[in-house]
Design an enzyme around this catalytic site. Structure first.
Site, PDB file in Angstrom:
ATOM      1  N   CYS A 140       0.831  -1.207   0.000  1.00  0.00           N
ATOM      2  CA  CYS A 140       0.000   0.000   0.000  1.00  0.00           C
ATOM      3  C   CYS A 140       0.871   1.265   0.000  1.00  0.00           C
ATOM      4  O   CYS A 140       2.088   1.209   0.152  1.00  0.00           O
ATOM      5  CB  CYS A 140      -0.936  -0.010   1.203  1.00  0.00           C
ATOM      6  SG  CYS A 140      -0.122   0.236   2.795  1.00  0.00           S
ATOM      7  N   ALA A 156       2.981   1.662   3.023  1.00  0.00           N
ATOM      8  CA  ALA A 156       4.134   0.755   3.022  1.00  0.00           C
ATOM      9  C   ALA A 156       5.283   1.348   2.200  1.00  0.00           C
ATOM     10  O   ALA A 156       6.457   1.250   2.594  1.00  0.00           O
ATOM     11  CB  ALA A 156       3.742  -0.603   2.473  1.00  0.00           C
ATOM     12  N   HIS A 181       6.124   6.176  -2.243  1.00  0.00           N
ATOM     13  CA  HIS A 181       7.482   6.667  -2.512  1.00  0.00           C
ATOM     14  C   HIS A 181       7.421   8.149  -2.856  1.00  0.00           C
ATOM     15  O   HIS A 181       8.229   8.951  -2.400  1.00  0.00           O
ATOM     16  CB  HIS A 181       8.130   5.931  -3.695  1.00  0.00           C
ATOM     17  CG  HIS A 181       8.156   4.441  -3.578  1.00  0.00           C
ATOM     18  ND1 HIS A 181       8.270   3.613  -4.663  1.00  0.00           N
ATOM     19  CD2 HIS A 181       8.086   3.631  -2.512  1.00  0.00           C
ATOM     20  CE1 HIS A 181       8.270   2.365  -4.265  1.00  0.00           C
ATOM     21  NE2 HIS A 181       8.159   2.345  -2.954  1.00  0.00           N
ATOM     22  N   ARG A 221      12.142  -5.100   5.408  1.00  0.00           N
ATOM     23  CA  ARG A 221      13.263  -5.275   4.475  1.00  0.00           C
ATOM     24  C   ARG A 221      14.531  -5.303   5.320  1.00  0.00           C
ATOM     25  O   ARG A 221      14.594  -4.661   6.346  1.00  0.00           O
ATOM     26  CB  ARG A 221      13.347  -4.112   3.484  1.00  0.00           C
ATOM     27  CG  ARG A 221      12.053  -3.850   2.789  1.00  0.00           C
ATOM     28  CD  ARG A 221      12.175  -2.613   1.948  1.00  0.00           C
ATOM     29  NE  ARG A 221      12.408  -2.954   0.564  1.00  0.00           N
ATOM     30  CZ  ARG A 221      12.966  -2.131  -0.301  1.00  0.00           C
ATOM     31  NH1 ARG A 221      13.382  -0.950   0.057  1.00  0.00           N
ATOM     32  NH2 ARG A 221      13.129  -2.468  -1.553  1.00  0.00           N
TER      33      ARG A 221
HETATM   34  S1  SF4 Z   1      -1.476  -1.615   6.008  1.00  0.00           S
HETATM   35 FE1  SF4 Z   1      -2.569   0.045   7.093  1.00  0.00          FE
HETATM   36  S2  SF4 Z   1      -2.235   1.807   5.775  1.00  0.00           S
HETATM   37 FE2  SF4 Z   1      -1.777   0.033   4.501  1.00  0.00          FE
HETATM   38  S3  SF4 Z   1      -3.740  -0.491   3.447  1.00  0.00           S
HETATM   39 FE3  SF4 Z   1      -3.664  -1.681   5.350  1.00  0.00          FE
HETATM   40  S4  SF4 Z   1      -4.768  -0.402   6.858  1.00  0.00           S
HETATM   41 FE4  SF4 Z   1      -4.219   0.939   5.148  1.00  0.00          FE
END
Ligand code: SF4
Length: 558
Positions: free
Chosen positions: A76, A79, A210, A110
């Site tokens: 996502c 992330a 990014h 990572r």
């Molecule tokens: S990990 Fe957290 S920020 Fe990423 S899609 Fe899932 S709920 Fe949303």
């Protein structure tokens, strides 16, 4: 759940070598399994590498949302922002404002390494997981108060130089204003504190994150320290994340050649290095997708030119070093680079000759990152192996087809979602490092600047595939049809691939291996792949579906 491979078509059964297979027919067979609308969409992401005309390859669709229901490799936006770009910086407290799940699973996913001994205060926060851990109460009444407390607590305990705050999905949905909170806390505590609106849902993939992270660094950090450091050839390394120690050995090689790295974005990085990075003479781009726009912005604002390089594979490393030396046009540097290449290639050539006896002609597939699936093909070529299919999880069309396609990329609502910064020449710091006419022509001493040809031109035409955001079903079918000797991807694909009885090399975190960059890393990689492919253990693995080909289930109310 693992998708059970379908039966092979008669056409596939009769082929004795992968070269006898017609890739268009293979593709048709794979797409036939999807409902027509899905097949139409996925066909545009699944292309056979071939030229359309002198300059262009068959277009590939990239950077559009994954079709719901398809198992994707992607991460996502949060992330990408917190994990990929900001994660490897040792002396920033990266505070996740959100539920603990987002924070915990983005913590050291990572294997970025770092060297705190080069930072005066010795700070290294990379081993900690900072989160506001919001719960039901904050989702209902708002979490800004808890965020202020968390920033204060982190400051009191660790006394960092910088704190950055990351918004996750629930924070975007409840509307906490992280930017006003961070402004208020910056004023109160007197250190750099700022936030990233990188809610997970905000983009198509981690690529959006990014972009948010890089924009934040550009606005809040780069250019804060004008100290001019010693060194004749000063560069920044962009898009290198020090996985498994890659940056350490690139740094070592540069030192041997007499080239100084001012800042790496963002492997083995520090706030101080970012702040001073605008004093470098040249920006070198490793991962094009994760950072090319920062290079453009630094050129615009400070007058620093950029070029694309690749330090994965001995041949690419030698070519990249020569490119840098040629750019500077200084005979002393050109000679030194040649000496270093000659010295390093002795061991490389010995290792290549050795592993080729066991690996020549074998097939590889790789689906990873936004330049890695391109760069690692060099290492496989050097072992005499052939990459039959490759693709990215978060690339855009230019990463596959080259930057000449930039004007033809449609800007959709997802791209508009991510802020594009308006950049102008810095009134005091703009200083063109090369004559303005060369900047305009994008060429210096015969070296092309500001360009990247993408992955497709480096893959064999007519037999190989570029596959964007490959699904699990497509992965299993490609493995079944082509039986590669090795498959490279990330942790999500690891066990599914291994169940097919073949080795899987993680190229996001390297598992326990690495470094694989430059000459020494290339030798490490050859022997790691040799060991994995030639291990007898794969012959003993039986996947569950080989013994029980069908899983039967009933609804509870049946
Ligand atoms: S990990 Fe957290 S920020 Fe990423 S899609 Fe899932 S709920 Fe949303």
């Amino acid at each position: 759940m693992t998708v059970m491979p379908d039966k092979k078509t008669e056409y596939e059964e009769s082929a004795t070598s992968w070269r006898e297979l017609d890739p268009e027919e293979v593709k048709k067979g794979i797409m036939a399994k999807y409902p027509p609308k899905v097949a139409r969409k996925r066909s545009k992401h699944f292309v056979v590498n071939k030229k359309k005309d002198e300059q262009s390859y068959e277009p590939i669709q990239a950077n559009v949302r994954t079709i719901p229901g398809i198992i994707s490799q992607r991460g996502c936006c949060y992330a990408g922002c917190k994990g990929v770009v900001m994660g490897p910086t040792r002396d920033i407290i990266n505070l996740t404002h959100g539920p603990i799940g987002c924070g915990f699973y983005s913590w050291l996913t990572r294997r970025n390494q770092t060297d705190p001994s080069t930072t005066p205060d010795g700070h290294n926060f990379m081993t900690y997981c900072f989160s506001t851990d919001i719960e039901d109460k904050e989702v209902i009444f708002g979490g800004e108060k808890k965020l202020k407390q968390a920033i204060q607590e982190a400051f009191d305990i660790f006394k960092p130089k910088m704190i950055s705050v990351f918004s996750t999905c629930p924070i975007g949905l409840i509307g906490d204003d992280i930017h006003s909170v961070t402004r208020e806390m910056q004023e109160k505590l007197g250190i750099t504190i700022f936030g990233f609106s990188c809610e997970g849902y905000k983009g198509v993939s981690q690529s959006a994150g990014h972009h948010v992270a890089n924009n934040g660094l550009f606005m809040h950090v780069i250019g804060q320290d004008d100290t001019v450091q010693e060194g004749e050839y000063k560069v920044n390394l962009l898009g290198e994340y020090n996985i498994g120690g890659d940056e350490f050995i690139i740094d070592e090689l540069f030192e041997k050649c007499g080239i100084k790295i001012i800042s790496t974005f963002s492997g083995n990085s520090s706030v101080d290095h970012f702040r001073n990075s605008h004093t470098a003479d040249l920006n070198l781009i490793m991962c094009h997708r994760s950072i090319n726009y920062v290079a453009d912005m630094m050129e615009e604002k400070y007058g620093i030119p950029w070029m694309k390089i690749n330090f994965l594979g001995a041949k690419s490393t030698a070519a990249s070093l020569r490119k840098i030396a040629q750019y500077y046009g200084d005979q002393k540097l050109i000679d030194r680079v040649e000496e270093v290449i000659a010295e390093e290639m002795v061991d490389v050539e010995k290792a290549q000759a050795d592993v080729q006896t066991r690996l020549k002609g074998k097939l590889a597939m790789m689906f990873v990152g936004g330049s890695r699936a391109h760069h690692y093909q060099e290492l496989f070529n050097e072992m005499g192996m052939q990459t039959i299919a490759a693709g990215y999880e978060f690339a855009h069309r230019d990463d596959y087809e080259g930057r000449h396609v930039l004007p033809s990329i449609t800007v959709d609502s997802d791209s508009r979602n991510i802020e594009e910064l308006d950049v102008e020449k810095d009134p005091t710091r703009y200083n063109p490092r090369i004559p303005e006419d060369e900047m305009e022509q994008e060429e210096r001493h015969g070296i092309k600047l500001k360009t990247y040809d993408g992955m497709m031109p480096d893959m064999e035409e007519n037999f190989t595939y570029s596959i964007d955001d490959i699904s699990q079903y497509e992965t299993e079918k490609m493995i079944e049809i082509y039986k590669p000797a090795i498959f490279c991807a990330g942790i999500k694909e690891k066990y599914m691939v291994q169940k097919h009885g073949m080795p899987m090399k993680q190229l996001h975190s390297y598992d326990s291996g690495g470094p694989y960059a430059v000459f020494k890393g290339a030798i490490n990689f050859y022997y790691e792949i040799d060991r994995m492919i030639n291990s007898k253990v794969w012959g003993h693995i039986r996947a569950p579906w080989e013994e029980n080909p069908e899983l039967a289930a009933m609804y509870a109310n049946e």
